[in-house]
Design an enzyme around this catalytic site. Structure first.
Site, PDB file in Angstrom:
ATOM      1  CE  LYS A 122      -3.826  -2.299   2.353  1.00 19.14           C
ATOM      2  NZ  LYS A 122      -4.539  -2.285   3.452  1.00 19.14           N
ATOM      3  CE  LYS A 163      -6.760   2.222   5.301  1.00 20.93           C
ATOM      4  NZ  LYS A 163      -7.015   2.416   4.210  1.00 20.93           N
ATOM      5  N   GLY A 170     -10.061  -6.144   5.473  1.00 24.72           N
ATOM      6  CA  GLY A 170     -10.622  -5.502   6.471  1.00 24.72           C
ATOM      7  C   GLY A 170      -9.445  -5.802   7.698  1.00 24.72           C
ATOM      8  CD  GLU A 205      -4.918   5.661   4.124  1.00 28.77           C
ATOM      9  OE1 GLU A 205      -4.188   5.367   3.218  1.00 28.77           O
ATOM     10  OE2 GLU A 205      -6.029   5.287   4.477  1.00 28.77           O
ATOM     11  CE  LYS A 241     -14.356  -4.061  -1.034  1.00 25.55           C
ATOM     12  NZ  LYS A 241     -13.687  -4.078  -2.421  1.00 25.55           N
ATOM     13  NE  ARG A 297      -7.575  -9.873  -3.903  1.00 28.25           N
ATOM     14  CZ  ARG A 297      -8.866  -9.187  -3.569  1.00 28.25           C
ATOM     15  NH1 ARG A 297      -9.873  -9.472  -4.489  1.00 28.25           N
ATOM     16  NH2 ARG A 297      -8.916  -8.475  -2.511  1.00 28.25           N
ATOM     17  CB  VAL A 300     -15.963 -10.778  -4.082  1.00 28.80           C
ATOM     18  CG1 VAL A 300     -17.124 -11.634  -3.548  1.00 28.80           C
ATOM     19  CG2 VAL A 300     -14.842 -11.638  -2.853  1.00 28.80           C
TER      20      VAL A 300
END
Length: 458
Positions: A122, A163, A170, A205, A241, A297, A300
């Site tokens: 990241k 993070k 998550g 962040e 999600k 990638r 979902v």
């Protein structure tokens, strides 16, 4: 004319569940043979039944089977597979795995290990975003110490998010409101990241509690890249999600164009190959968006993008890996209608989402125009307790968002999965809420909604 594979006659799917089934379907449509892998708990699963060949990969625990790089590559060699498709999760964003696959003389269906390494980190991805002129959330570099974190926090301002640089799904995320919180949580977050991802690197962040989570799907062949528009993924529980829709109901056409172009600029900068997703936080009040990270990638929620664009993303991944150039130009891609996806998990929403493995006694899916089910289920299937709880996705498409919501409600009344607890009751309640119906929600909406709307029954 039927597709004639050039390099890939046989592809091994380094995954399980609904995504393995999805990839097998795409491979067969391209006249490629498909190889499934399975553990003891997954013996006789739907992917193994649909594949041309199925290979036992090891013990039930993922780190001794689906996450064992050498075992997966050996299975590919044993089956004489030309390619490996990693799906999502497991080894899909592991640069070392992609490199090992390629060095073994097998095609990796996805970007190069170098791109995965850069964009999967990241902190490095944010640097690339800045280089591409993409707005980023105020944040820090990778932190070496707690003192450094405290100094960076003063510059950014509270509240903050800690993070993990190697995080995902998550995990490795903690919200801190004060200096005292940061002091307490710093070591815990680093240790948690080390345990979950093998990398204890963390950064800070700014936290936007009422932002919306919007992502952009891209597709590239290493030279040319296009975007397939946006998806809204703000309905989340514990930063996972739960519901996604495309296109986002919160973007006007001008903001959508800027967002998608920013994603495209970054994907072009790294000469992206395969399917990828760039994730953003969107401040609805200020009409500003900020780059979060890139997933190198298939996602979902790729199905809702397929529904609104007519592009089969998984087939295109296989075509590109097979040596084809990108078949679409940006002007070919249009948004048609609206699509919504729910993730059906083997969990009890009325018991704090406690896992619910067990035997499926009955499955009934709604039918009709605009309803798609991506699933691993069949009557008698035993859901094992060892893996992710996602068992099916129901994807709805219609000419407009109000009609898509209406069709979702009709489908939710009809769908039936018996023998275990599932999250279907949550969705039946959720899609009666006026804010969800109108598209008025943010990343923290669902958890607040659940606190106010706890109901009993299944």
């Amino acid at each position: 004319m039927p597709y004639k594979p050039k390099k890939i006659k046989k592809v091994l799917i380094a995954n399980r569940g609904e995504i393995a089934v999805r990839i097998i379907q795409a491979a067969h449509e391209l006249n490629m043979e498909a190889v499934a892998i399975f553990t003891d708990a997954d013996k006789g699963n739907l992917a193994s039944q649909l594949a041309d060949e199925a290979i036992h990969i090891g013990e039930n625990l993922a780190h001794k089977s689906y996450l064992d790089m050498d075992k997966v590559i050996e299975a590919a060699k044993q089956s004489k597979a030309d390619a490996i498709h990693p799906g999502y999760g497991f080894l899909s964003e592991n640069a070392e795995f992609a490199k090992k696959v390629t060095e073994s003389g097998i095609i990796f269906v996805g970007p190069s290990s170098d791109i995965i390494k850069t964009m999967g980190d990241k902190a490095q991805a944010i640097l690339k975003a800045k280089e591409a002129g993409v707005p980023t959330i105020p944040g820090s570099k990778v932190l070496d110490s707690k003192n450094e974190a405290l100094l960076e926090a003063e510059k950014i301002g509270y509240p903050l998010v800690i993070k993990a640089i190697a995080g995902g799904g998550g995990k490795g995320i903690r919200i801190v409101e004060t200096k005292e919180d940061l002091t307490t949580q710093f070591d815990i977050a680093s240790s948690e990241a080390k345990a979950a991802f093998g990398n204890g690197g963390i950064y800070l962040e700014a936290y936007l509690p009422k932002a919306r989570h919007i992502e952009v799907q891209v597709l590239g062949d290493g030279e040319n890249v296009i975007h397939l528009y946006d998806r809204e993924c703000s309905l989340q529980r514990r930063r996972q999600k739960v519901v996604e829709e495309a296109p986002s109901p919160s973007l006007d056409s001008q903001t959508r164009e800027k967002l998608c172009q920013s994603a495209l600029n970054l994907a072009k900068l790294v000469k992206y190959k395969g399917a990828g997703t760039l994730e953003f936080l969107y401040d609805d009040d200020r009409k500003k968006f900020y780059f979060l990270e890139m997933n190198t990638r298939i996602q979902v929620e790729h199905a809702i993008t397929e529904m609104i664009t007519g592009v089969d993303i998984v087939r295109e991944m296989l075509r590109i890996a097979d040596g084809e150039k990108l078949r679409f130009k940006q002007e070919d891609i249009k948004i048609r209608g609206n699509s919504i996806e729910i993730r059906i998990n083997a969990e009890d929403p009325h018991n704090n989402f406690f896992p619910s493995p067990g035997k499926i006694s009955e499955v009934f899916y709604p039918t009709g125009s605009g309803i798609r089910i991506d699933t691993m289920l069949f009557n008698g299937r035993v859901i094992p307790p060892f893996y992710d709880s996602l068992i099916a996705k129901m994807i709805i498409f219609d000419e407009s968002r109000p009609m898509a919501v209406s069709r979702m409600n009709r489908a939710l009344r009809q769908i039936k999965i018996e023998g275990i607890k599932t999250t279907i009751p949550l969705f039946r309640d959720l899609f009666q809420d006026i804010n969800v119906i109108s598209g008025n929600y943010h990343i923290n909406f669902l958890e607040s909604w659940m606190l106010k709307n706890t109901k009993s029954g299944n």
